[in-house]
Design a protein around this motif. Structure first.
Motif, PDB file in Angstrom:
ATOM      1  N   LEU A  80       0.819  -1.207   0.000  1.00 46.19           N
ATOM      2  CA  LEU A  80       0.000   0.000   0.000  1.00 46.19           C
ATOM      3  C   LEU A  80       0.859   1.267   0.000  1.00 46.19           C
ATOM      4  N   ARG A  81       1.995   1.215   0.672  1.00 44.68           N
ATOM      5  CA  ARG A  81       2.908   2.381   0.639  1.00 44.68           C
ATOM      6  C   ARG A  81       3.359   2.673  -0.797  1.00 44.68           C
ATOM      7  N   ARG A  82       3.779   1.632  -1.492  1.00 45.16           N
ATOM      8  CA  ARG A  82       4.224   1.805  -2.880  1.00 45.16           C
ATOM      9  C   ARG A  82       3.075   2.286  -3.764  1.00 45.16           C
ATOM     10  N   ARG A  83       1.897   1.741  -3.508  1.00 44.25           N
ATOM     11  CA  ARG A  83       0.723   2.104  -4.301  1.00 44.25           C
ATOM     12  C   ARG A  83       0.362   3.580  -4.089  1.00 44.25           C
ATOM     13  N   LYS A  84       0.521   4.054  -2.866  1.00 46.03           N
ATOM     14  CA  LYS A  84       0.160   5.425  -2.530  1.00 46.03           C
ATOM     15  C   LYS A  84       1.038   6.432  -3.263  1.00 46.03           C
TER      16      LYS A  84
END
Length: 363
Positions: free
Chosen positions: A277-281
């Motif tokens: 989710l961090r990378r996606r954000k």
């Protein structure tokens, strides 16, 4: 002004036709006038026995004049005044439709205070025999035991509220055993099947993050579709579940509250999920964590997620499970890995840990 007669106060008299009649005070109107219940019998001895039973039934009860409303009026009042603030719109509409089709035509005109356990038993028999309103060709004219059991659960709740509001002396549904049914067996992916599922989604650039999050958190379909970036604490790897997305109607998705109050919860994500989710954000262009692929200003439709999951299962040669079975898969493997029921209950948003234990420890 006449003295207010206490509940339980009674009177006996012999009528001109020779029968005996009795009455007791069971409640009071807003102007303090008494509300009576009447009984009669051919002999004084029989009347005395009936009167004792009636007095015992209404012991400690002080009904109001609203007790004379029909069951139909009470069910509407119960839904509108007691349940509308606690149920999702779809659930509330389901209750209303079920009561309109299957309860009101049979018992709706009867006074709430006159509904008996025998009435409910008769209702359930009728529903199982001929309760289906519009049966299709080859379909049974009666409702399934599961459906009738659900109707009983709704009535039990409505009548329990009536008792708590001093509208009836006791809950007649508590005296009735609803039809028994065998629930559909829970479908859970085995470890090998789960590995296959994860391998297939790894090759799907658009859907990988969505299904990886679903499998590693146990979120409901509407909950994961309704996630916003404001719900994700990237620094601490924490996710807040605050809302659910209902299936699209007339092209519009409906946001609502979670299934239950305990459904609003905070989840500490697995390290791998938090990192995804961090990378996606970093590349997010919308407020939604999982936006619609064509219109990213909108959230991903629950129906779209369901359809694509079915395609993944077919492609991988896996069992044809429901989306909710991904939640069961997560919970079952979590229990097997040593996660305690209380912790798992909090992650899943269950009302209590005992429900979690009853649901998953036998799998």
């Amino acid at each position: 002004m006449a003295k207010r007669r206490p509940s339980g106060d009674g009177m006996v008299r012999k009528r001109e036709d020779g029968r005996w009649e009795g009455r007791i005070v069971v409640g009071h109107k807003s102007n303090s006038d008494s509300i009576f219940r009447y009984i009669s019998a051919p002999t004084q001895k029989e009347l005395s026995a009936k009167l004792r039973q009636l007095t015992e039934a209404y012991k400690g009860v002080d009904l109001t004049e609203e007790s004379n409303m029909s069951l139909s009026v009470w069910l509407d009042k119960w839904l509108d005044e007691y349940m509308s603030a606690t149920l999702r719109p779809t659930t509330l509409n389901g209750y209303r439709r079920s009561l309109e089709l299957h309860v009101k035509p049979y018992l709706g005109n009867k006074a709430l205070s006159k509904i008996t356990a025998a009435d409910l038993r008769s209702l359930y028999r009728s529903l199982q025999e001929t309760g289906r309103v519009h049966p299709r060709d080859g379909q049974s004219p009666g409702l399934s035991a599961r459906t009738v059991h659900g109707i009983h659960t709704t009535l039990h709740h409505a009548l329990k509220t009536a008792m708590e509001q001093n509208l009836i002396p006791s809950n007649p549904a508590a005296e009735v055993d609803p039809p028994k049914f065998i629930g559909a067996p829970m479908k859970v992916l085995t470890e090998a099947q789960l590995d296959t599922f994860m391998t297939v989604i790894e090759r799907d650039e658009f859907w990988h993050d969505f299904f990886y999050t679903a499998v590693t958190t146990g979120l409901r379909r509407g909950e994961i579709c309704g996630l916003m970036w404001q719900d994700f604490d990237a620094r601490n790897g924490v996710l807040q579940v605050r809302r659910t997305l209902h299936n699209r109607k007339l092209g519009v998705d409906m946001l609502g509250k979670t299934k239950t109050r305990s459904g609003e919860r905070t989840i500490v994500l697995p390290r791998s999920t938090a990192e995804i989710l961090r990378r996606r954000k970093e590349n997010a262009i919308t407020q939604w964590i999982f936006p619609d692929p064509v219109r990213p200003e909108l959230p991903l439709s629950p129906n779209c997620a369901y359809t694509h999951m079915k395609a993944i299962l077919h492609k991988a040669g896996l069992p044809d499970i429901r989306f909710h079975d991904l939640r069961h898969t997560f919970a079952t493997h979590a229990i097997a890995s040593g996660v305690d029921a209380k912790t798992l209950s909090g992650i899943l948003g269950h009302t209590n840990a005992s429900f979690t234990l009853d649901t998953y420890t036998h799998v």
